[in-house]
Design an enzyme around this catalytic site. Structure first.
Site, mmCIF file in Angstrom:
data_model
loop_
_atom_site.group_PDB
_atom_site.id
_atom_site.type_symbol
_atom_site.label_atom_id
_atom_site.label_comp_id
_atom_site.label_asym_id
_atom_site.label_seq_id
_atom_site.Cartn_x
_atom_site.Cartn_y
_atom_site.Cartn_z
ATOM 1 N N ARG A 153 0.929 -1.169 -0.221
ATOM 2 C CA ARG A 153 -0.054 0.056 -0.042
ATOM 3 C C ARG A 153 0.904 1.080 0.158
ATOM 4 O O ARG A 153 1.616 1.543 0.870
ATOM 5 C CB ARG A 153 -1.009 -0.191 0.953
ATOM 6 N N SER A 164 -12.514 -4.385 2.309
ATOM 7 C CA SER A 164 -12.581 -3.877 3.719
ATOM 8 C C SER A 164 -14.149 -3.803 3.797
ATOM 9 O O SER A 164 -14.863 -3.243 3.022
ATOM 10 C CB SER A 164 -12.155 -2.568 3.711
ATOM 11 N N LYS A 205 -4.553 4.645 9.504
ATOM 12 C CA LYS A 205 -5.070 4.932 8.211
ATOM 13 C C LYS A 205 -5.927 6.199 8.578
ATOM 14 O O LYS A 205 -6.953 6.281 9.383
ATOM 15 C CB LYS A 205 -6.179 3.876 8.088
#
Ligand code: NI
Lengths: 232, 232
Positions: free
Chosen positions: B52, B121, B150
């Site tokens: 990511r 998710s 996040k």
């Protein structure tokens, strides 16, 4: 002789479709939404819409892309997605365009398969050579003139780069960077079969009129250069 | 009965591979490069590395991904790419993970084909239901606890969401958001088969030790919960 490009298109058939390439750009669109901008550009004769929205989430890009897909189909125009090969595949775009910071050309070619168009940015001869070797169907060559549309563009090359590339390769060339109706004849004469624009169309007060003026210059300059296969 | 997930993996075989999922994150890695961080996490028992890097160009993501591909193969770990299905395909990752702002699940499933793993998710029951219906192979459920990893994560759900989803669906669940060695037993007991971490591993001074401590808790809690198919 019929020359086939890596995407399977005949070269002579793709070239007129590359006449006027309009890149969507939220930043330069004066608050008008992407569909409004694209519809106005298509009404003025844009032959390709390129979806480019570097700030958008993937979800938003897909939504924008699906809307542009319908719009471009209705106008018989091509839809190309900048950088995002996954989005191009997901929305069934006609192809993708990659720059030097994007997916390597050979990988993009592999993911797109043989049926979709792959455009590649080239700012010099070495980049052009590699793009052709790795399967580009057309090159976006530039920036030809100084431009404010792309913050990451290199120094302007002038039309000479179009002459140099077109002398060596048969791949169709699209001039990009600072293109206006006024300088369009010069880049077509130098070897481009079309032009790609951002600000001179999407930032115009009358987008349709701005697109039409450039499309008309492309058409006239292509005829003067003896290019065949004109779109009508 | 052997249950096959949409990716073609047997559920009981995928579940142990989901034990400890480490997300690379440049921002939290204290200046250590992605390969160093991933190698240290794998040495400590990470079973999945998720690439990511929201700020990277596609070119950089592909380069990082190819390096991680080699590293994860060497360790027998899985490699999953966050959001970018094109990058996952280009680097031959084991799969992709999409969130609610990413590629819609059904489109991601279609692009990945039947052979690659699709993680999704889910922050509530409705998202879980849709993800399962559209072809998710596992769900990243959370944020379970408050998290700094996040910036765009929603409010913490607590382990109750794991219980609610696992009571309704057979899809493997991975707990994410504020996971540490200390709270790992609780989320496994609530129905997760593994955990996903960012800061508690990549921001640790000793990444290997941090990963090992969590992997050990997962193993013990899975055994206590009677989950079969333990990786050794
Ligand atoms: Ni119209």
């Amino acid at each position: 002789m019929v020359e086939l490009l890596p995407c399977g298109w005949k070269r002579e058939e793709l070239m007129p479709r590359l006449a006027l390439h309009v890149l969507t750009d939220r930043e330069w669109s004066r608050g008008r939404d992407m569909q409004t901008v694209a519809a106005a550009a298509l009404a003025g004769g844009a032959t390709i819409i390129q979806l480019r929205d570097k700030q958008a989430t993937t979800r938003t890009l897909v939504e924008e892309g699906l809307a542009l897909r319908e719009l471009t189909r209705r106008h018989g125009a091509l839809l190309i997605v900048n950088d995002r090969v996954d989005v191009a595949l997901a929305i069934e775009a006609d192809g993708a365009h990659v720059g030097q910071d994007d997916m390597p050309v050979a990988l993009a070619r592999k993911l797109l398969g043989p049926g979709r168009i792959l455009g590649v940015s080239a700012g010099n001869l070495a980049e052009a050579e590699q793009a052709v070797a790795e399967g580009a169907d057309y090159l976006g060559v530039g920036p030809i003139y100084p431009t404010r549309g792309k913050a990451d563009a290199g120094p302007a090359t002038g039309p000479a780069l179009l002459q140099a590339i077109s002398a060596r390769y048969r791949v169709p060339l699209v001039a990009i960077g600072g293109i206006t109706a006024a300088n369009t004849p010069e880049v077509i004469a130098a070897g481009a079969c079309g032009v790609a624009v951002i600000t001179s169309v999407v930032a115009a007060e009358d987008i349709t009129a701005a697109a039409r003026a450039i499309a008309e210059q492309v058409r006239a300059a292509r005829a003067a250069a003896g290019l065949t296969g004109e779109a009508t």
